[in-house]
Scaffold this motif. Structure first.
Motif: not given
Length: 178
Positions: A2-3, A5-7, A9-10, A13
């Motif tokens: 999950p980390e 995917i979050g990175a 996405e950031r 963005s």
């Protein structure tokens, strides 16, 4: 996992925000450049003109004092003044770029170099002679005699053999058909 995917996405963005910000700066630069006008006056003050950022003439004034000059001189002065005005476009474009997108931007440098090629610095010009105190030596084009016409070509040789003295073309007043 999950980390990651979050990175991602950031990062995506941030990339999107960067593109949007850059697009806003380019739009601001385009608006500034599109609104630019450049005014220029000839060295003798007889010609005043304004051009748009694309280099196209939008306003032209020729002073009454120009009526004492030859039209070729006035038109040459208009063209020199126009070239001087157009040669200022790259400088103003660079200023608009510096204030909006920066001068380190690769696209900005391409635009600037293209503007320098399209609107180069005009050649050095000699100061114009004062009006009414002009000295000329030699023959002026207007005073020159017209060029001599070439001699007419000689007539083509006759295909008829030369007539003898006793030959006569006179049919004695009669038609040669009868």
């Amino acid at each position: 996992m999950p980390e990651d995917i979050g990175a991602s996405e950031r990062m995506l963005s941030q990339w999107q925000q960067s593109i949007e910000h850059k697009a806003e700066r380019y739009q601001e630069m385009a608006a500034r450049v599109q609104g630019m006008t450049i005014s220029e006056t000839s060295r003798d003050g007889t010609v005043r003109l304004t051009i748009g950022s694309n280099g196209i003439l939008t306003h032209l004034e020729i002073a009454e004092s120009a009526r004492d000059r030859r039209m070729a001189e006035v038109s040459a002065e208009v063209m020199r003044t126009l070239q001087r005005a157009q040669s200022r476009i790259p400088e103003l474009l660079q200023q608009a770029m510096a204030e909006t997108i920066g001068t380190q931007d690769e696209t900005a440098n391409v635009l600037f170099n293209e503007a320098k090629r399209t609107f180069p610095t005009p050649p050095h010009e000699e100061p114009a002679p004062p009006l009414g105190r002009e000295m000329r030596f030699g023959i002026d084009e207007d005073d020159a005699p017209p060029p001599a016409l070439p001699a007419p070509p000689s007539p083509p040789p006759s295909r008829r053999p030369p007539r003898g003295q006793d030959e006569d073309d006179d049919f004695g007043g009669q038609s040669f058909l009868s």
